[in-house]
Write a protein that holds these residues in place. Structure first.
Motif, short mmCIF file in Angstrom:
data_model
loop_
_atom_site.label_atom_id
_atom_site.label_comp_id
_atom_site.label_asym_id
_atom_site.label_seq_id
_atom_site.Cartn_x
_atom_site.Cartn_y
_atom_site.Cartn_z
N UNK A 184 41.37 15.33 12.81
CA UNK A 184 40.89 14.77 14.07
C UNK A 184 39.57 14.06 13.79
N UNK A 185 39.25 13.05 14.57
CA UNK A 185 37.98 12.37 14.35
C UNK A 185 36.80 13.30 14.67
N UNK A 209 48.13 18.95 21.18
CA UNK A 209 49.25 18.43 20.39
C UNK A 209 49.29 19.17 19.05
N UNK A 210 48.14 19.27 18.41
CA UNK A 210 48.06 19.94 17.11
C UNK A 210 48.45 21.41 17.25
N UNK A 220 52.63 13.40 12.01
CA UNK A 220 53.06 13.37 13.41
C UNK A 220 52.02 12.69 14.29
N UNK A 221 50.74 12.99 14.03
CA UNK A 221 49.67 12.33 14.80
C UNK A 221 49.70 10.83 14.60
N UNK A 250 52.49 9.56 16.60
CA UNK A 250 52.16 9.71 18.02
C UNK A 250 51.26 8.57 18.49
N UNK A 251 50.33 8.18 17.64
CA UNK A 251 49.36 7.12 17.99
C UNK A 251 49.97 5.72 17.87
N UNK A 252 51.09 5.60 17.16
CA UNK A 252 51.70 4.30 16.87
C UNK A 252 52.74 3.97 17.93
N UNK A 253 52.39 3.07 18.84
CA UNK A 253 53.31 2.69 19.91
C UNK A 253 54.52 1.91 19.40
#
Length: 149
Positions: free
Chosen positions: A26-27, A49-50, A66-67, A70-73
């Motif tokens: 995570x950032x 989510x995590x 997975x993240x 998830x972030x990739x539309x």
């Protein structure tokens, strides 16, 4: 919100949140003027989510993938499905291994007389390489021990 509040809201401990930041899962959270971490609702959503992914047994590396998805539309759901199916396949292998362990222990417990004598098939199995041992030599529970008669 601070890290304690974020931990409570997300179900992820403060220690794990710091760890996820440290490894880049995570950032790094924004900081207040006093230097405290400051988490947004988006951060909480990601931490949940995590947590849910961890609850399903995904590794940190898999969660990272997975993240990213998830972030990739523009992702294809087929990629997510493939990851999930791969995880199911790994779980099936682990379940089989656990069933094998349970079966072996059940057999050994059934073979153990559990009496005053020192002979113990459970301990014998632990000291023996399973490849070298014929487990059929252990009597079944309830079998008559001819040596004691």
């Amino acid at each position: 919100m601070n890290i304690g509040q974020a931990a409570k809201a997300s179900g992820v401990s403060a220690k794990m949140i710091r760890y996820y930041e440290q490894i880049g899962l995570v950032p790094v959270a924004d900081r207040t003027s006093a230097g405290y971490r400051d988490y947004s609702n988006t951060d909480i959503h990601m931490l949940r989510f995590i947590r849910r992914a961890r609850d399903l047994g995904f590794s940190v590396a898999e969660i990272s993938d997975l993240l990213s998805l998830w972030r990739d539309d523009s992702r294809k759901s087929a990629e997510v499905k493939q990851m999930a199916q791969g995880h199911i396949d790994e779980l099936a292998i682990k379940i089989k291994a656990l069933q094998d362990m349970s079966n072996t222990l059940t057999m050994l417990v059934n073979a153990c007389q559990g009496d005053h004598r020192p002979h113990c098939p459970i301990l014998k199995r632990l000291e023996t390489d399973p490849e070298d041992e014929d487990l059929s030599i252990y009597p079944r529970r309830g079998a008559v021990d001819r040596k004691l008669q």
